[in-house]
Motif scaffolding. Structure first.
Motif, mmCIF file in Angstrom:
data_model
loop_
_atom_site.group_PDB
_atom_site.id
_atom_site.type_symbol
_atom_site.label_atom_id
_atom_site.label_comp_id
_atom_site.label_asym_id
_atom_site.label_seq_id
_atom_site.Cartn_x
_atom_site.Cartn_y
_atom_site.Cartn_z
ATOM 1 N N ARG A 161 16.714 -0.144 28.895
ATOM 2 C CA ARG A 161 17.735 0.216 27.899
ATOM 3 C C ARG A 161 17.121 0.723 26.602
ATOM 4 O O ARG A 161 17.742 1.471 25.855
ATOM 5 C CB ARG A 161 18.668 -0.955 27.630
ATOM 6 C CG ARG A 161 17.978 -2.195 27.107
ATOM 7 C CD ARG A 161 18.961 -3.306 26.883
ATOM 8 N NE ARG A 161 19.673 -3.142 25.625
ATOM 9 C CZ ARG A 161 20.530 -4.022 25.145
ATOM 10 N NH1 ARG A 161 20.798 -5.098 25.836
ATOM 11 N NH2 ARG A 161 21.144 -3.839 24.007
ATOM 12 N N LYS B 270 16.104 4.341 27.150
ATOM 13 C CA LYS B 270 17.301 5.161 27.230
ATOM 14 C C LYS B 270 17.888 5.395 25.840
ATOM 15 O O LYS B 270 18.270 6.499 25.489
ATOM 16 C CB LYS B 270 18.326 4.443 28.114
ATOM 17 C CG LYS B 270 19.275 5.382 28.822
ATOM 18 C CD LYS B 270 20.109 4.593 29.818
ATOM 19 C CE LYS B 270 21.510 5.115 29.857
ATOM 20 N NZ LYS B 270 22.411 4.154 30.507
ATOM 21 N N ASN B 271 17.964 4.304 25.092
ATOM 22 C CA ASN B 271 18.536 4.379 23.753
ATOM 23 C C ASN B 271 17.440 4.140 22.719
ATOM 24 O O ASN B 271 17.109 3.024 22.378
ATOM 25 C CB ASN B 271 19.648 3.333 23.631
ATOM 26 C CG ASN B 271 20.346 3.421 22.290
ATOM 27 O OD1 ASN B 271 20.076 4.311 21.489
ATOM 28 N ND2 ASN B 271 21.238 2.497 22.046
ATOM 29 N N LYS B 272 16.891 5.251 22.233
ATOM 30 C CA LYS B 272 15.732 5.151 21.341
ATOM 31 C C LYS B 272 16.086 4.592 19.968
ATOM 32 O O LYS B 272 15.215 4.205 19.207
ATOM 33 C CB LYS B 272 15.093 6.537 21.205
ATOM 34 C CG LYS B 272 14.531 7.034 22.530
ATOM 35 C CD LYS B 272 13.160 7.633 22.343
ATOM 36 C CE LYS B 272 12.346 7.630 23.615
ATOM 37 N NZ LYS B 272 12.952 8.360 24.730
ATOM 38 N N ASN B 273 17.382 4.570 19.666
ATOM 39 C CA ASN B 273 17.789 4.071 18.356
ATOM 40 C C ASN B 273 17.819 2.549 18.312
ATOM 41 O O ASN B 273 17.922 1.959 17.252
ATOM 42 C CB ASN B 273 19.177 4.607 17.989
ATOM 43 C CG ASN B 273 19.173 6.108 17.850
ATOM 44 O OD1 ASN B 273 18.204 6.686 17.365
ATOM 45 N ND2 ASN B 273 20.237 6.736 18.297
ATOM 46 N N GLU B 274 17.764 1.961 19.487
ATOM 47 C CA GLU B 274 17.855 0.510 19.554
ATOM 48 C C GLU B 274 16.506 -0.114 19.229
ATOM 49 O O GLU B 274 15.542 0.069 19.950
ATOM 50 C CB GLU B 274 18.317 0.073 20.945
ATOM 51 C CG GLU B 274 18.889 -1.314 20.931
ATOM 52 C CD GLU B 274 19.846 -1.527 22.098
ATOM 53 O OE1 GLU B 274 20.642 -2.447 22.019
ATOM 54 O OE2 GLU B 274 19.786 -0.767 23.075
#
Ligand SMILES: [Zn+2]
Length: 86
Positions: A26, A29-33
């Motif tokens: 995850r 997939k979500n680099k902002n996390e």
């Protein structure tokens, strides 16, 4: 005993959920996390009900992010945001 059966079904569902694995990490997939040790809500996704860290193959993280998550959880334990197992 109908009630008993329902309870067993619920139990089964829970175990299935616990061993549910995502194919994609995850965090990739979500680099902002961001993984931050104060983000208890996020870290709670990667520990089981006893407070143990889930292995990467179950949490679905890649090796790199699993390492970061593990470090964050250990740090959170040190500052008592998360409990040790038990
Ligand atoms: Zn990753």
């Amino acid at each position: 005993m109908r009630r008993r059966k329902k309870k067993d079904d619920l139990k089964k569902k829970k175990t299935e959920l616990r061993f549910f694995r995502k194919k994609v990490c995850r965090f990739c997939k979500n680099k902002n996390e961001n993984i931050f040790y104060r983000d208890v809500e996020l870290l709670n996704n990667f520990i089981n009900e006893r407070g143990k860290i889930l292995p990467g193959r179950i949490s679905g993280n890649c090796a790199r992010h699993q390492r970061i998550v593990t470090r964050a959880i250990k740090r959170a334990r040190e500052v008592a945001l998360l409990g040790f197992s038990g």
